[in-house]
Motif scaffolding. Sequence first.
Motif, short mmCIF file in Angstrom:
data_model
loop_
_atom_site.label_atom_id
_atom_site.label_comp_id
_atom_site.label_asym_id
_atom_site.label_seq_id
_atom_site.Cartn_x
_atom_site.Cartn_y
_atom_site.Cartn_z
N VAL A 15 -5.51 3.86 3.01
CA VAL A 15 -4.19 3.28 3.20
C VAL A 15 -3.39 3.96 4.32
O VAL A 15 -2.24 3.64 4.53
N THR A 30 0.16 -0.95 -9.36
CA THR A 30 -0.66 -0.10 -8.51
C THR A 30 -1.72 0.65 -9.31
O THR A 30 -2.86 0.77 -8.87
N ALA A 60 -6.72 -2.33 1.32
CA ALA A 60 -5.69 -2.10 0.30
C ALA A 60 -4.94 -3.39 0.00
O ALA A 60 -4.72 -3.73 -1.16
N ASP A 61 -4.53 -4.11 1.06
CA ASP A 61 -3.83 -5.38 0.86
C ASP A 61 -4.70 -6.39 0.13
O ASP A 61 -4.23 -7.13 -0.73
N ARG A 79 0.81 -1.21 0.00
CA ARG A 79 0.00 0.00 0.00
C ARG A 79 0.84 1.26 0.00
O ARG A 79 0.33 2.36 -0.24
#
Length: 212
Positions: free
Chosen positions: A17, A114, A33-34, A5
């Motif tokens: 995050v 990302t 986020a993970d 993150r």
Amino acid sequence: MITTRDYFILNTELPFVSDDVPNASLVGNISEADSAIMRYEPDILTKTLGYPLKKAFMEQFDYNAQTKLHTIKSGADQKWKDLLNGTTYTKNGVDVVWRGIIFTDEDVKRSFITNYVYCKWLEKETSKHLGVGLSVPQAKGATRANPAYKFTEAYNDFVDVVVGNFCNGYSDEIGTGVRSLYEFINDKNEESPNTYPNWMPKDFKKVNIFSI
């Protein structure tokens, strides 16, 4: 996970995050986020490398079951380290660079992974962003804003880094000297077909604000 993150900054910043998010520990936003990375990172690696090459690539990593992180093995062949971390090489007598699947740009961690994760999350969570929809703070509360602009910027950056000028299995244009993922793999396979064998990439095209 290859990425974390910590990569969600700039035009891919997510609202969940940071430990500063109100009530993050109560709603479980930190792990969201993970979860998004674990869901979509393997997906985009398969789409950009193809399953056989992605499998060979991931075999070069050690996996920590507690942190969920993948770390490339010290004994991995240099070509895998170059694919991950980038490298400078010569193309048509000119020095060019592939920056890497993950790289640091002026202390900012960056990865096309990302951008992809962010776009997939944004497609799925548009109506929930920041709890009230994607919003722009104003003097009194917040107002909804069109998420298509953030999606388009992040996705088109993704296409630039992944595809670049590569088209129909060919790219001989040097451009700025910064090679995309597809240009890099194609360059190396032209030097030696066995560098990154069984490469089966998906084609990606840029989008406009009406694409979300």
